[in-house]
Design an enzyme around this catalytic site. Structure first.
Site, short mmCIF file in Angstrom:
data_model
loop_
_atom_site.label_atom_id
_atom_site.label_comp_id
_atom_site.label_asym_id
_atom_site.label_seq_id
_atom_site.Cartn_x
_atom_site.Cartn_y
_atom_site.Cartn_z
N ALA A 43 0.86 -1.18 0.00
CA ALA A 43 0.00 0.00 0.00
C ALA A 43 0.90 1.23 0.00
O ALA A 43 2.07 1.15 0.40
CB ALA A 43 -0.89 -0.02 1.23
N GLY A 85 0.52 -4.93 1.09
CA GLY A 85 -0.71 -4.97 0.31
C GLY A 85 -0.54 -5.67 -1.03
O GLY A 85 -1.52 -6.17 -1.60
N GLU A 96 -0.90 -9.26 -0.24
CA GLU A 96 -2.32 -9.46 0.09
C GLU A 96 -3.19 -9.46 -1.17
O GLU A 96 -4.14 -10.23 -1.29
CB GLU A 96 -2.77 -8.37 1.07
CG GLU A 96 -2.08 -8.52 2.42
CD GLU A 96 -2.32 -7.33 3.34
OE1 GLU A 96 -1.99 -6.20 2.96
OE2 GLU A 96 -2.86 -7.54 4.43
N GLU A 143 4.67 -5.05 7.22
CA GLU A 143 3.95 -3.94 7.87
C GLU A 143 4.46 -3.60 9.26
O GLU A 143 4.49 -2.43 9.64
CB GLU A 143 2.45 -4.26 7.95
CG GLU A 143 1.71 -4.11 6.64
CD GLU A 143 1.69 -5.36 5.79
OE1 GLU A 143 2.48 -6.29 6.06
OE2 GLU A 143 0.87 -5.44 4.86
#
Ligand code: CO8
Length: 263
Positions: A68, A113, A116, A136
Site C-alpha cells: 500500500a 498490500g 495481500e 507492515e
C-alpha cells in the site's frame, strides 16, 4: 498519456489487469484501489467474447506491487486509515468473488498490500525474481488488506505468524516451498504464457462448474468441515440443474468432447 493506474487488455477470453505505477513500484494508492474496485464491481470488459479468466500483474520487472502507498498512509487519521483498509479489503473480496479464475503473476516485489492482493487471486505464479513478504510491522502497521485473515490459509498459521511478526522477505523458491506460490518460471513471458495456458485449459471445462467450485472453496475456507460439506452439498446439487452437467455427462457417455452451454 493516460493517467489511469490500471492497464487492461484481453485476448481469447483472458483479461490481463496490470497495476501501473512504476515510479512507486506499483504501490496501491487510493486511485489504484478505486480503479480496481470500479473494474471488479462491473461486468469484466472484453473486446471479444466473454471473459473466462483474469491475470493480475504489475507493470515491469521490478515489482508486482510493493505494498500500500506508504506516503498516503503516513498522514492518515484512524478514520481515514480504516476507510483505506476497507477499500483494500473490498477489492480483495471482489477478486475472490469473481465467478472466473484469477491468477496473480508476480515478478519482483509483492510486499504488504501487494502480497495481500496476490493472495486474493485463486493462485499465484511467480518468476525467480519475486520477493514476498508482509513487512507492515516494520512500519508500525499490520497487514490490513487481508494478510492476517488469509496468509495462514495459504501457508499455515506457523509460517503466517513468522512472516508477519518478523516482516521478513522470502524469495520465490521459499514462497513455493511453503505453498504461497504454485509455480516459478525463469522469465516473465514464460509466466504470463503459462498463466494464459492454464486459464485456457480451465476454459475448456464447464464454466458453471468452475464458478460453483470456486465459490464452494471460498465459502469453505476457515469453516468447520461439517459446514464446508454443507456448502459443497448445496453447490453440488445446483450442478444437477445445469445444462453444463447434462452436456458433460452426455458427452462422456457418447465418447465425444463436451460443448458446454455455460448455464
Ligand atoms: N509506497 C509508496 N511508495 C513506494 C512504496 C510504497 N509501498 N514502495 C516503493 N515506493 C517508492 C519509493 O518511495 C521510491 O520512490 P522515489 O523514487 O520517489 O523515492 C520508488 O518507489 C522506488 O523505491 P526504492 O527507491 O525504495 O527502490 P529499492 O529498489 O531501493 O527498494 C523496496 C525496493 C525494498 C521494495 C522498497 O521500496 C521498500 O521497502 N518499499 C516498501 C515496501 C513495504 O514496506 N510495503 C508494505 C507497505 S505497508 C502495506 O502494504 C500495508 C497494507 C495494508 C494497509 C491497510 C491500511 C489500513
Amino acid at each position: 498519456m493516460s493517467d489511469k493506474t490500471l492497464l487492461l487488455s484481453d485476448d481469447d477470453g483472458v483479461l490481463t489487469v496490470t497495476v501501473n505505477r512504476p515510479n512507486a513500484l506499483n504501490a496501491l494508492n487510493e486511485q489504484v484501489l478505486t480503479e480496481l474496485r470500479t473494474l471488479l464491481e462491473g461486468p469484466l470488459p472484453s473486446t471479444g467474447g466473454a471473459i473466462r479468466g483474469v491475470i493480475l500483474t504489475g507493470a515491469g520487472e521490478r515489482a508486482f506491487v510493493a505494498g500500500a502507498d506508504i506516503k498516503e498512509m503516513s498522514v492518515m487519521t484512524p478514520d481515514e486509515g480504516e476507510a483505506f483498509g476497507a477499500l483494500g479489503q473490498r477489492v480483495t473480496r471482489l477478486l475472490e468473488e469473481l465467478p472466473v479464475p484469477v491468477i496473480a503473476c508476480v515478478s519482483g516485489y509483492a510486499l504488504g498490500g501487494g502480497c495481500e492482493l496476490a493472495m486474493a487471486a485463486d493462485f499465484i505464479y511467480a518468476t525467480g525474481s519475486a520477493v514476498f513478504g508482509q513487512p507492515e510491522v516494520s512500519l508500525g502497521l499490520i497487514p490490513g488488506f487481508g494478510g492476517c485473515a488469509r496468509l495462514h490459509h495459504r501457508v499455515g498459521p506457523g509460517w503466517a505468524r513468522e512472516l508477519i511478526y518478523t516482516g521478513r522477505k522470502i524469495d520465490a523458491a521459499e514462497a513455493r516451498r511453503i505453498g504461497l506460490v504454485n509455480r516459478v518460471f525463469d522469465t516473465r513471458e514464460e509466466m504470463l504464457d503459462s498463466a494464459a495456458a492454464t486459464l485456457a485449459e480451465i476454459a475448456t471445462r464447464s464454466p458453471v462448474a468452475v464458478a460453483l467450485s470456486k465459490s464452494a472453496i471460498d465459502g469453505s475456507i476457515g469453516r468447520p468441515v461439517t459446514d464446508a460439506l454443507a456448502i459443497e452439498k448445496a453447490a453440488f446439487r445446483r450442478t444437477f440443474a445445469t445444462g453444463d452437467m447434462r452436456e458433460g455427462t452426455a458427452a462422456f457417455l457418447a465418447k465425444r468432447p463436451p460443448s458446454f452451454p455455460g448455464h
